[in-house]
Design a protein around this motif. Sequence first.
Motif, PDB file in Angstrom:
ATOM      1  N   GLU A 193       0.816  -1.215   0.000  1.00  0.00           N
ATOM      2  CA  GLU A 193       0.000   0.000   0.000  1.00  0.00           C
ATOM      3  C   GLU A 193       0.854   1.271   0.000  1.00  0.00           C
ATOM      4  N   ASN A 194       2.178   1.104   0.026  1.00  0.00           N
ATOM      5  CA  ASN A 194       3.121   2.233   0.034  1.00  0.00           C
ATOM      6  C   ASN A 194       2.817   3.201   1.177  1.00  0.00           C
ATOM      7  N   ILE A 195       2.588   2.637   2.346  1.00  0.00           N
ATOM      8  CA  ILE A 195       2.306   3.442   3.535  1.00  0.00           C
ATOM      9  C   ILE A 195       3.592   4.092   4.010  1.00  0.00           C
ATOM     10  N   GLN A 196       3.572   5.407   4.188  1.00  0.00           N
ATOM     11  CA  GLN A 196       4.792   6.172   4.458  1.00  0.00           C
ATOM     12  C   GLN A 196       5.003   6.517   5.923  1.00  0.00           C
ATOM     13  N   ILE A 197       4.011   6.312   6.757  1.00  0.00           N
ATOM     14  CA  ILE A 197       4.161   6.667   8.174  1.00  0.00           C
ATOM     15  C   ILE A 197       5.287   5.831   8.790  1.00  0.00           C
ATOM     16  N   PRO A 198       6.113   6.417   9.661  1.00  0.00           N
ATOM     17  CA  PRO A 198       7.183   5.641  10.298  1.00  0.00           C
ATOM     18  C   PRO A 198       6.641   4.424  11.053  1.00  0.00           C
ATOM     19  N   ILE A 199       7.313   3.298  10.871  1.00  0.00           N
ATOM     20  CA  ILE A 199       6.921   2.048  11.509  1.00  0.00           C
ATOM     21  C   ILE A 199       8.022   1.601  12.454  1.00  0.00           C
ATOM     22  N   SER A 200       7.647   1.363  13.706  1.00  0.00           N
ATOM     23  CA  SER A 200       8.589   0.759  14.649  1.00  0.00           C
ATOM     24  C   SER A 200       8.091  -0.645  14.982  1.00  0.00           C
ATOM     25  N   ILE A 201       9.037  -1.526  15.273  1.00  0.00           N
ATOM     26  CA  ILE A 201       8.701  -2.895  15.613  1.00  0.00           C
ATOM     27  C   ILE A 201       9.119  -3.165  17.048  1.00  0.00           C
ATOM     28  N   ASP A 202       8.145  -3.572  17.838  1.00  0.00           N
ATOM     29  CA  ASP A 202       8.349  -3.843  19.252  1.00  0.00           C
ATOM     30  C   ASP A 202       8.865  -5.277  19.410  1.00  0.00           C
ATOM     31  N   THR A 203      10.176  -5.412  19.536  1.00  0.00           N
ATOM     32  CA  THR A 203      10.771  -6.737  19.697  1.00  0.00           C
ATOM     33  C   THR A 203      12.076  -6.652  20.477  1.00  0.00           C
ATOM     34  N   ARG A 204      12.393  -7.742  21.188  1.00  0.00           N
ATOM     35  CA  ARG A 204      13.674  -7.835  21.902  1.00  0.00           C
ATOM     36  C   ARG A 204      14.683  -8.664  21.105  1.00  0.00           C
ATOM     37  N   SER A 205      14.234  -9.232  19.988  1.00  0.00           N
ATOM     38  CA  SER A 205      15.053 -10.171  19.224  1.00  0.00           C
ATOM     39  C   SER A 205      15.763  -9.487  18.057  1.00  0.00           C
ATOM     40  N   ALA A 206      17.087  -9.645  17.979  1.00  0.00           N
ATOM     41  CA  ALA A 206      17.850  -9.082  16.858  1.00  0.00           C
ATOM     42  C   ALA A 206      17.455  -9.755  15.548  1.00  0.00           C
ATOM     43  N   GLU A 207      17.120 -11.025  15.593  1.00  0.00           N
ATOM     44  CA  GLU A 207      16.696 -11.739  14.380  1.00  0.00           C
ATOM     45  C   GLU A 207      15.396 -11.159  13.838  1.00  0.00           C
ATOM     46  N   VAL A 208      14.457 -10.915  14.731  1.00  0.00           N
ATOM     47  CA  VAL A 208      13.181 -10.315  14.320  1.00  0.00           C
ATOM     48  C   VAL A 208      13.421  -8.889  13.825  1.00  0.00           C
ATOM     49  N   ALA A 209      14.277  -8.162  14.503  1.00  0.00           N
ATOM     50  CA  ALA A 209      14.586  -6.790  14.098  1.00  0.00           C
ATOM     51  C   ALA A 209      15.163  -6.753  12.692  1.00  0.00           C
ATOM     52  N   ALA A 210      16.077  -7.662  12.388  1.00  0.00           N
ATOM     53  CA  ALA A 210      16.691  -7.712  11.052  1.00  0.00           C
ATOM     54  C   ALA A 210      15.638  -7.989   9.993  1.00  0.00           C
TER      55      ALA A 210
END
Length: 380
Positions: A193-210
């Motif tokens: 949908e080409n959504i431009q709003i900043p997205i943060s991901i709530d995670t403690r895992s570096a693998e998930v973050a990557a």
Amino acid sequence: MDFVIKQICTSDIEKELSYIGFDEGYRLVAADKFRYKNIKIYNLTSAQANIIKQTALTLGADCATHREVIRGGIDLSNVILGGSISQIKKISEKLKFQPFNLKTLGEELEKFLTNQNKETKIVGILNITPDSFSDGGKYFEPEDAQNKLLSLIADGADMIDIGAESTRPFSEAVPAKEQIERLKPILDFIAKENIQIPISIDTRSAEVAAFAMDNGAEIINDVSGFDYDKNMAKTVAKYGAGIIIQHSLGTPDVMQIKPKYENLIEDIFVSLKNKVEFAKEIGIKNIIADVGIGFGKTKSDNFEILNRIEEFYSLGVPVMAGVSRKSFLGVESDDNKLKDSLTAAVSYPLMQKNIDYLRVHNVKLHKIMLSNLFLYNKAN
């Protein structure tokens, strides 16, 4: 004749000066004489502390030091410098001509006093989990999550924080693979949908973050503040992404079991300051500090942190608080309508104190409050 005495509780002292007919041409300068600050400065030598104390006293301000400073009986001392902004400005100027690197301190104090107008940003929460404390399971299905995302954007969210792992008190960790499976549909939808709003991901895992950063996420919200996964910081740095460093006392499964601090605000501040400096050293530029309401804190702790939130502005990075629908509000078993009302009551003073970010479930309510506060400030 009885005298009438009234305390003035406003930051707009210039307006109060105008009401009594004070000279308009000198009003702006004079206002700094009526604004006061107590500033803590860390790890000064006895020589530095003595010079600051004497400088403060000559200008009618004060400076508290360790009792052994006066005779050089201690190597390092923290000090508390107190006075009007006008006095502290003069102290900072005088320190620029002193030895022992106090010139640098004078410059730092000058920057510290610079008034920066901040606008609170609202971060919308999207839980794609079956067990979150507030709305567990409600947005677990991809279509429901997509609709909620669009709703948060329509309500005016400045950022969306998406979590695939509940970190409520006494919750267990969710494997990285499972978090990724939950995140993939919503991240695919955002890209499609080409959504431009900043997205943060709530995670403690570096693998998930990557995975999340490979799929468009700009910020990682690590509630453990790098403590859970030692690879998190370097992973975020590698991608050039932003980080929300939250303070937490232990992991969610044990953090609420008799949390205790030697000095609540000091302990949290120093922990966050060290982690912010570490993040800067490894190359992370976009850093937000979250005080971690409800993460290893008693109810009393949470309210003290909120009452003293401005102390964390000295971290030198934007500050976030997440108070939305949390158990310290005392309505854990009630419906979300009541929880949102109490959340708003706690959020409003934070908005008045110009906190940088509020992480909330009900974005629309908070945007309305912000709009009304803006109109009030503009009119006054």
